[in-house]
Design a protein around this motif. Structure first.
Motif, short mmCIF file in Angstrom:
data_model
loop_
_atom_site.label_atom_id
_atom_site.label_comp_id
_atom_site.label_asym_id
_atom_site.label_seq_id
_atom_site.Cartn_x
_atom_site.Cartn_y
_atom_site.Cartn_z
N SER A 45 0.83 -1.20 0.00
CA SER A 45 0.00 0.00 0.00
C SER A 45 0.87 1.25 0.00
CB SER A 45 -0.93 0.00 1.22
OG SER A 45 -1.90 -1.01 1.12
N VAL A 46 0.34 2.31 -0.58
CA VAL A 46 1.02 3.60 -0.66
C VAL A 46 0.11 4.66 -0.06
CG1 VAL A 46 1.93 5.38 -2.19
CG2 VAL A 46 2.34 2.96 -2.71
N PRO A 53 4.31 11.07 -1.15
CA PRO A 53 4.34 9.77 -0.46
C PRO A 53 4.92 9.92 0.94
CG PRO A 53 5.18 9.57 -2.70
CD PRO A 53 5.05 11.04 -2.42
N THR A 54 4.37 9.19 1.90
CA THR A 54 4.82 9.30 3.28
C THR A 54 4.55 8.01 4.02
OG1 THR A 54 4.66 10.64 5.29
CG2 THR A 54 2.62 10.21 4.10
N LEU A 74 -4.32 11.31 0.88
CA LEU A 74 -4.92 12.07 1.97
C LEU A 74 -4.82 13.56 1.73
CD1 LEU A 74 -3.37 10.03 4.93
CD2 LEU A 74 -5.62 9.70 3.88
N THR A 75 -5.91 14.26 1.99
CA THR A 75 -5.94 15.71 1.99
C THR A 75 -6.33 16.16 3.38
OG1 THR A 75 -6.60 15.77 -0.34
CG2 THR A 75 -6.91 17.78 0.95
N ALA A 76 -5.40 16.77 4.09
CA ALA A 76 -5.63 17.17 5.48
C ALA A 76 -6.02 18.63 5.56
CB ALA A 76 -4.39 16.90 6.33
N GLU A 77 -7.16 18.90 6.15
CA GLU A 77 -7.62 20.28 6.35
C GLU A 77 -7.16 20.84 7.69
OE1 GLU A 77 -11.74 19.34 3.84
OE2 GLU A 77 -11.76 19.46 6.03
N VAL A 78 -6.53 19.98 8.50
CA VAL A 78 -5.99 20.39 9.80
C VAL A 78 -4.52 19.98 9.85
CG1 VAL A 78 -8.15 20.29 11.08
CG2 VAL A 78 -6.78 18.21 10.83
#
Length: 261
Positions: A45-46, A53-54, A74-78
């Motif tokens: 998985s990526v 990439p993280t 992932l899109t983080a709003e915080v």
């Protein structure tokens, strides 16, 4: 497939009856994390955050538990790692999206448990996903929490991270958290407002010795403007109610939990 999970600000917490549980008072916020999950290109998985990439241990562990090889963008709003439950939101949103993308037929309760177990194993949280699953103001533990509908606007400012895994592994700190957190939760009204919670939470934060100078200064600014403020657990982050325009970010309570988008 895309799914969203709200962020969560934990105002007060204490260890639960077992090592993988906690009890506390937290509020789900409208700013959260979106996971876009689709089939991966390889056997591994990526995970990406903002396109980069993280390594994101709890998300990877959840996908492994679900038995799929996937890509989760992932899109983080915080901010991540600063007391907004971003890792829990990312993990829960990924689990919900993967369940739909791959037709896995897990129940909602099973997906929440998968996300929770992944967070515990990774050392990134003990109960955020239970709040993010429900929305609103949640008081109690993962088993039988009380949910309250609240509409009070929330302001916040973040100055830096505090490593959750290090905090949870600090035996002296956690002993103090257990004592002070339990006492604070017991002192909350039966039907707490966000102002009630925030006021009690600041006493708790000071009792466990986590506030930094920047946090104290921001809390004092809010109080000078007639509001109440405290520190998110666990991050160098201040949240406030009852003041407008004092802190740079403004959000609201998310009334419902994580969901497909």
């Amino acid at each position: 497939m895309r799914a969203f999970a709200p962020g969560s600000v934990t105002a007060v917490f204490a260890p639960g009856e077992t090592a993988d549980q906690s009890k506390g008072a937290s509020v789900a916020i409208a700013d959260g994390v979106v996971a876009d999950v689709r089939e991966g290109d390889a056997d591994e998985s990526v995970v990406t955050v903002g396109g980069d990439p993280t390594d994101f241990d709890p998300v990877e562990l959840a996908l492994e538990t679900l038995g799929v090889s996937a890509r989760s963008d992932l899109t983080a709003e915080v901010p991540i790692g600063r007391g907004f439950g971003a890792s829990g939101a990312a993990t829960l949103a990924t689990a919900i999206a993967a369940n739909a993308e791959f037709g896995l037929d897990y129940s909602r309760e099973q997906l929440v448990e998968v996300a929770h177990r992944a967070e515990v194993e990774a050392g990134t949280g003990l109960g955020d996903v239970f709040v993010q699953n429900r929305g609103g103001l949640v008081v109690g533990d993962g088993g039988e929490p009380r949910k309250f509908e609240r509409e009070t606007p929330i302001e916040y400012a973040s100055f830096g991270p505090i490593a959750t895994d290090e905090a949870l592994a600090d035996d002296d700190l956690m002993a103090t958290v257990a004592r002070e957190g339990s006492a604070t939760l017991d002192a909350l009204p039966d039907d707490p407002t966000l102002a009630d919670l925030t006021r009690e939470a600041w006493d708790f934060a000071e009792a466990i010795g986590l506030p930094t100078d920047e946090v104290r200064e921001a809390v004092a600014d809010v109080e000078a403007a007639g509001g109440v403020a405290s520190m998110a657990m666990v991050g160098e982050t201040v949240f406030a109610v009852g003041a407008e325009g004092v802190l740079p970010n403004r959000t609201e309570v998310c009334p419902e939990g994580a969901r497909l988008r």
